[in-house]
Design an enzyme around this catalytic site. Sequence first.
Site, PDB file in Angstrom:
ATOM      1  N   LYS A  13     -38.627 -19.332 -35.647  1.00  0.00           N
ATOM      2  CA  LYS A  13     -37.683 -20.402 -35.951  1.00  0.00           C
ATOM      3  C   LYS A  13     -37.559 -21.389 -34.795  1.00  0.00           C
ATOM      4  CE  LYS A  13     -33.818 -18.512 -36.534  1.00  0.00           C
ATOM      5  NZ  LYS A  13     -32.834 -18.929 -35.509  1.00  0.00           N
ATOM      6  N   ARG A  88     -24.515 -18.050 -38.958  1.00  0.00           N
ATOM      7  CA  ARG A  88     -25.205 -16.815 -39.325  1.00  0.00           C
ATOM      8  C   ARG A  88     -24.454 -16.042 -40.402  1.00  0.00           C
ATOM      9  NH1 ARG A  88     -28.658 -14.791 -34.757  1.00  0.00           N
ATOM     10  NH2 ARG A  88     -28.316 -16.262 -33.087  1.00  0.00           N
ATOM     11  N   ARG A 127     -44.875  -7.893 -28.681  1.00  0.00           N
ATOM     12  CA  ARG A 127     -44.461  -8.894 -27.706  1.00  0.00           C
ATOM     13  C   ARG A 127     -44.215  -8.246 -26.353  1.00  0.00           C
ATOM     14  NH1 ARG A 127     -39.601 -12.942 -29.185  1.00  0.00           N
ATOM     15  NH2 ARG A 127     -38.277 -11.195 -28.647  1.00  0.00           N
ATOM     16  N   ARG A 160     -39.679  -5.456 -23.868  1.00  0.00           N
ATOM     17  CA  ARG A 160     -38.217  -5.460 -23.866  1.00  0.00           C
ATOM     18  C   ARG A 160     -37.704  -4.359 -24.780  1.00  0.00           C
ATOM     19  NH1 ARG A 160     -35.913 -11.201 -25.381  1.00  0.00           N
ATOM     20  NH2 ARG A 160     -35.251  -9.725 -26.947  1.00  0.00           N
ATOM     21  N   ARG A 171     -32.068  -4.553 -35.905  1.00  0.00           N
ATOM     22  CA  ARG A 171     -31.716  -5.985 -35.838  1.00  0.00           C
ATOM     23  C   ARG A 171     -31.967  -6.650 -37.186  1.00  0.00           C
ATOM     24  NH1 ARG A 171     -35.427  -7.856 -31.136  1.00  0.00           N
ATOM     25  NH2 ARG A 171     -34.571  -9.950 -31.388  1.00  0.00           N
TER      26      ARG A 171
END
Length: 220
Positions: A13, A88, A127, A160, A171
Amino acid sequence: MRIVLIGPPGAGKGTQARVLAEHLSIPAISTGDLFRAHVERGTPLGRQARTYMNAGGLVPDEVTTAMTADRLREADAASGYLLDGFPRTVRQGELLDEVLAAHNATLDRVLAFDVPDDDLVRRLAGRRTCGDCGLAQHATAASGDEPGACQQCGGALQRRKDDQEETVRNRLAVYTEQTEPLLDWYKARGLLTRVNATGSVDEVTRRTLAAVLPSTSRSV
Ligand SMILES: [Zn+2]
């Protein structure tokens, strides 16, 4: 044009917001960035936000709304903007409506980026973040589970905690629970366009522009 971008973590995004902002000559406003700037500058809103964060709580919607309202009053946002990260939830959507009403403004479009959960898990699990310069990059197939080196500075890459599979699934579950009602709410008002956000950045940009530009030409 006033556009809201909504999408799960890892949907790209932020990247699309920057590309779209350039195409449409309007600012991309990320509430995450606003937040960090307020906290860093120690503004009254930043200090308020920090108090909640230090106490281990969530920053109240009213504080986020006030930061957004502040930003939307700046000159570069007069002819439109892309909002990334807010709202959100339906409650935040209602608060944004109040801000817009105060400017006699309405939203032109809400774009929701759709990516299957399994794809997002794969993207985020691959990632790595550089421990030295902070650049996020994708682990190459060759490096596998090896930490590898940063493509920018050669520093050691780390994964991470946020990007581990179980955390990512959590999440995504939180995202779906909070955001799907918001998407339904915008859909009922005829504002929602869902964008298939799988594939390359260029492909997604093409779809995003197609979702936005027809309504531009209509409103001219
Ligand atoms: Zn680096």
